[in-house]
Design a protein around this motif. Sequence first.
Motif, PDB file in Angstrom:
ATOM      1  N   ILE A   2      91.387  68.213  56.555  1.00 11.36           N
ATOM      2  CA  ILE A   2      90.939  68.138  55.164  1.00 11.36           C
ATOM      3  C   ILE A   2      92.097  68.504  54.231  1.00 11.36           C
ATOM      4  O   ILE A   2      92.346  67.848  53.230  1.00 11.36           O
ATOM      5  CB  ILE A   2      89.745  69.092  54.945  1.00 11.36           C
ATOM      6  CG1 ILE A   2      88.535  68.587  55.734  1.00 11.36           C
ATOM      7  CG2 ILE A   2      89.399  69.206  53.488  1.00 11.36           C
ATOM      8  CD1 ILE A   2      88.040  67.220  55.327  1.00 11.36           C
ATOM      9  N   LYS A   3      92.845  69.539  54.622  1.00 10.85           N
ATOM     10  CA  LYS A   3      93.992  69.976  53.813  1.00 10.85           C
ATOM     11  C   LYS A   3      94.994  68.831  53.666  1.00 10.85           C
ATOM     12  O   LYS A   3      95.544  68.587  52.606  1.00 10.85           O
ATOM     13  CB  LYS A   3      94.664  71.173  54.495  1.00 10.85           C
ATOM     14  CG  LYS A   3      93.963  72.468  54.226  1.00 10.85           C
ATOM     15  CD  LYS A   3      94.366  73.008  52.846  1.00 10.85           C
ATOM     16  CE  LYS A   3      93.324  74.032  52.415  1.00 10.85           C
ATOM     17  NZ  LYS A   3      93.103  74.070  50.986  1.00 10.85           N
ATOM     18  N   ARG A   5      94.379  65.705  53.955  1.00 15.32           N
ATOM     19  CA  ARG A   5      93.819  64.649  53.120  1.00 15.32           C
ATOM     20  C   ARG A   5      94.008  64.996  51.649  1.00 15.32           C
ATOM     21  O   ARG A   5      94.439  64.166  50.849  1.00 15.32           O
ATOM     22  CB  ARG A   5      92.330  64.501  53.434  1.00 15.32           C
ATOM     23  CG  ARG A   5      91.707  63.276  52.816  1.00 15.32           C
ATOM     24  CD  ARG A   5      90.203  63.366  52.870  1.00 15.32           C
ATOM     25  NE  ARG A   5      89.656  62.740  51.688  1.00 15.32           N
ATOM     26  CZ  ARG A   5      89.265  61.471  51.666  1.00 15.32           C
ATOM     27  NH1 ARG A   5      89.335  60.739  52.748  1.00 15.32           N
ATOM     28  NH2 ARG A   5      88.812  60.938  50.563  1.00 15.32           N
ATOM     29  N   GLU A   6      93.751  66.279  51.347  1.00 11.13           N
ATOM     30  CA  GLU A   6      93.904  66.708  49.969  1.00 11.13           C
ATOM     31  C   GLU A   6      95.345  66.535  49.511  1.00 11.13           C
ATOM     32  O   GLU A   6      95.618  66.055  48.424  1.00 11.13           O
ATOM     33  CB  GLU A   6      93.482  68.176  49.848  1.00 11.13           C
ATOM     34  CG  GLU A   6      93.482  68.652  48.407  1.00 11.13           C
ATOM     35  CD  GLU A   6      93.316  70.152  48.286  1.00 11.13           C
ATOM     36  OE1 GLU A   6      92.836  70.765  49.259  1.00 11.13           O
ATOM     37  OE2 GLU A   6      93.656  70.684  47.223  1.00 11.13           O
TER      38      GLU A   6
END
Lengths: 904, 116
Positions: A2-3, A5-6
Amino acid sequence: MIKLREFVMRIGGLFSKQRKDRELDDEIESHLQMHIEDNLRSGMAAEEARRQAMIKLGGIESTKEACRDQRGLPWLEMIWQDVRYGARMLRKNPGFTAVSVLTLALGVGANTAVFQLLDAVRMRSLPVAKPQELAEVRVNGGSKGFGVSSGPSCQITHPLWELLRANADPFSGIFAWGNDFGFVIGQGVGRHGVGGLWVSGDFFTVLGLTPTRGRLFTANDDRRGMGPEGVVISHAFWQREFGCAEDAVGKPLTINDKVFTIIGVTPPEFFGLEIGRNFSVALPVSARGIWAPGVLDRRNAWWLTVMGRLKPGWDVKRAAQYFDSISPGLFEATAPSGYSQSMVDTYMKFHLTALPAAKGVSRLRTDYEEPLWLLFGITGLVLLIACTNLANLVLARASAREGEAAIRLAIGASRRRLLGQSLCESLLLASAGALLGAIFAGVLSQILIWFLSTDGNPLTIVIKTDWKLFAFTGIVAVLACVIFGLVPAWRGCMVEPLAALKGGGRGLIGRRDGMVIQRALVVSQTAVSLVLLAGALLLIRSFWNLTRIDPGFRKSGLIFASVDFSRLNLPLDGIESVKKEFMEKIRSIPNVRSVASTTHKPLSQQSWTMAVTFNGEEERKSSAKITWISPDYFRTIEIPIQAGRDINETDRAGSSKVALVNQAFVQRFCGSTNPIGLRLRTTQEPGYPQADYEIVGVVADTKYSSVRQEIWPIVYAPATQDPNTGTWMQLAIRSSTDANALLPVLQKKIQAIDPQIGLGLSVLETEVRDGMVRERLMAWLSGFFGVLAMLLVTIGLYGVISYMTVRRRNELGIRLALGAQRHDVFGLVLRQGMTLAATGIVVGIAAALGITRALGSLLFLVKPNDPLVFAGTSLLLLTVAFLACWLPARRAARVDPMIALRHE
Amino acid sequence: MVSSMSSKADVWQGTLALMVLKTLERAGSLHGYGIARRIEETSAKLLSVNYGTLYPALLKLEQEGYISSEWGLSDNNRKAKFYQLTRAGCKQIEKETEDWEQMTAILARFLNPKIA
C-alpha cells in the motif's frame, strides 16, 4: 504494498499539477456551496450562511496546502524548487558560472585523465581467467648483462624454460611467451611489420582463453623441429586485415617469407600480456627455430617470460621459495659454454624467484608509474586550488546576498531550507563541472597517450570508462561540492536577520570575520600554486638540461640504417665485398656526405659490453663497451681523434688486431702512460675467442647508450676484424641537408638497388628526442598545470581584493573626503593584496622545500631546492599578484567620495 | 482533524480514515460535504470537525486505493466529486474493525479490571 502504491501515486501527483489544482478548487467550491445551501435552508441569512460554512471548513488555503502536500512529494518538490532557483541564479551570473564550472571541469578532468592512465598502466588486471592466480618466474635481480637479452621483461632462456616446464610443482599450468616486433607479414608490395608473440603450446589453455573463431594452440602445436604450420591471430588483426571475414580461419598467412595457416582468432579483449604493446600474430615458441636454427638451444639468450597458474594451496611466496631451492640444479644443467670460468660461475649463482603477475608485465609501468603518481598529485593540487577558488567566489556571493538571506529568514524560511538551497547551488556547479570534466578527461587522456607514443614505440592502451572511474569522478565532484559549498552556506544561514538587515552592507568598515576565511583561502591558494610552479619549473629545467647535453658528437643530420642482406641468399664468404659495394652506392647518393658501418647506434639504449684484461695483467680485469666500425666512422659521426690514427683499409681480417679507445678508457686503465701501443685483451665469450688488440689511437669521449648516463670506457675495433660478421650491418649516414628530407630518398634508392634488402631507417635526433618523452611529458604537463594554478590564483586574488574594495567603499569615500590622497588609497588596497600574496609565497616556499624532494629521481642536473627556480617562482607569483591587485586598487583610488557616501 | 480532544493527531488520523470508510460503506457513493455531515451526525455531534481536514484524508485513501472518485451531480443538481469504496477498501474496513475491537477490548480490561 500500500505504501508503495501511495508513493507511486504521489510521484504521479507531481505532474499535471494545474489540472489537479483546478479540480481541488472545484471540489471545495462545491462543498462550500452545498454547505451554504444547507445553512440557508435552516434559516440563516445569506451573509451568515456563507460565514458559518467558511468557519466550519477551516482555512481554505491551508486545506489546499495540506492536499497539495498529500498529493505530491513535498520534499522532492522542494528540491526541485531549489534546483530551479539555483539554476536561475547561475544563469543570471554567467561570468561566475563559467569560471566556476570551467575551473572545476579542468580540475576534475585532469585528475580523471591521469587516473585513467594510472588505472590502465597500474591497476587493471589482465583480461584472462582468474588473473590473480598467475605468477611469473624470473631470475632474482635479473641476468645482469649476461648474454643477450631481448628486453627488460625477458628473463628466461629457452633451455631454462624446458627445465622449468618439467619442474613446476607450484603450478597447475605453466607457459612461456616472448614479444617480437620483427614479424613481417605478406609478400611483395604489401609487406608490413606487425607485433607478434612467441607462445608455448599451453599459453592459451593456462590463461583460460576461448577462441573467437577456430582454435588456439595446444601443446601439440609447439614441437621442436616443427615447420611453418598454424598461426593464431589477434581479434584486432582479424578485424583490420580480414574485416572479420568468417573464412579467415584456414587462409594462408606469410610471415617472414614462410607460409603459415591461420587456425584461430583470440578473444577481442585479449591484447597480450604486456600493457601498452599489442600483438597481431602469435606463433609457437618452437617455430622460432624455423628462422633461427639453434636459437632454442642458446643458453645465453634471454627472450622468454615464464608464467604459471598457482595450484590451490600455493601462494607466490611459497612458489618463490620452491624455485629458489631448485635453482642450483637448473642453472648447473644449463650452464653456457664458451665463457670464461668466472662468467660461468656468475651464471651458476643465479637464483629464480616468483612474483605476482595478475597485471601482466609493463615497460610502461616501470617507466611511468612514478611520473603518473606525481602528475596525479599535481592535478590533485590543481583541483584543490580550483575548489578554494570556488569557495572564495561563492563566499563572496553569499556575503553579498546576506541581505537576501536575512529577509528570507525574517519572513519565516528555516535555516535548513537556506542551507539546502546554497548546497543545491553548489551541487549544481559541481555536477556541471564534473560532467564537463568527464568530457575533458576523455580528450585529455587521448592527448596523454598521444604524448607518450612515439614512432618507434606506438602505444596501444585501452582507456576504459568503467565504474571505478565514475566512482572516482563522483567522489571528487562531491568532495569539491562539500568543500566549497558548505562553508559559505553555513555562514550564509548563520546570519542574524536583524543585524544583517540593519547593516545592509552600509557599515563603515566591512565586517572582518568573513574576510578571515577568504584571506586564509587566498593565502593557501598562493602557497599551493607556488609549490606547483616550483615543481613545474624544476621539471622544465631538468628537461632543458637533458636536451642541451652534448653527447660528444653531432646528432643533427645523422641517419642510422639497419640493413639486412639475408634474403639475397648470398654466400657468406663474399658478404664483405657486397657490404663494401653497398656502402659505396650509398655514398654516391646526393646529399650523403659520408657513410660508415658500426655495430652500435649511440644513445639508443643498446649496449655491448666485453670483459677486457689490460696489458696482460689478469688482476686488472674490467669491462668496457666494444663497437666494431669501418674506416670513416669518426669522420661521419664527428668524434675528434685526439691521438694516433684512425682505422683504415690496411686493417684487414688477417692483419694484426688494432683498436681505438676513448678518453674515459685512457683515464680508467692507462693513468699517465701513453696508451698508444699498449695492448688490451678481450675475454673469451661464445663466438668471441680471447684476442689481443693494439691501441693505435685515442678519440674524444661520447655518451654511449643514453645521454643520461655517465661516460663509459669504449673500445672501437675494425669491423673487418669482428670474428662474427653476418648478413646484417648497420650504417651511420651523415646528411649534408636536413636528415628528414634525406630519409625518403635513401629509402627509394636502396629499394632500387635490390627490393629484397631489408631496411630500417631512423633519424638519430628524432630517436633521442623520443627517448626523452617522459621528461618532456612531465615538463609540459607540470608547466601547463603550474600556469593553470597561477591563473586560478590570479582570479582568486583579484576576486577577493575587488570584493574587499567594494565592501570598503564607504570607508574609502570617507578617507578621500577627509583629504586622503588617491595614491594613499591605491597603496592601501595594493598593500592589502600584496600582504596576502607574500604570506602565501612564504608558506609555499616552506612547503615546496619539503615537497620537491620527492621529485629527486626525475630531475636531471638540477637540485630539488634550486635557488634560481625558487626565486623565479616567487618573483613570477609576486608579479601576477601585483597585476591582480592593481585593477581593484586603481578602481578604489577612483572612487568618487560623494557617490560612495551617498551609496547605500 | 481538529476536535475537543485532539492531543493525539496520529490516532485521530487513523480513526478519521476508518470513519470515512465506514460511512462510505453504509452510504455507497457520497461527496466530501456529505461524508463530513454524516460523520458529524453519526457521532451525535460529539465531534466538532473542521471539514477542511477531511480532504487530505480522502486524497490519501484514494492514493492507497481504498476508495475511488468520480465527478457527478448532487441531489440539488450541483457538480460534486463522489467517493465510493473499492474492493480493497472493503477488506480494509474488516481489518481495521478487527484491530479496533481488539484495541478497545484491551483498553477495556485496563479501565475496568473486573470484567476480566
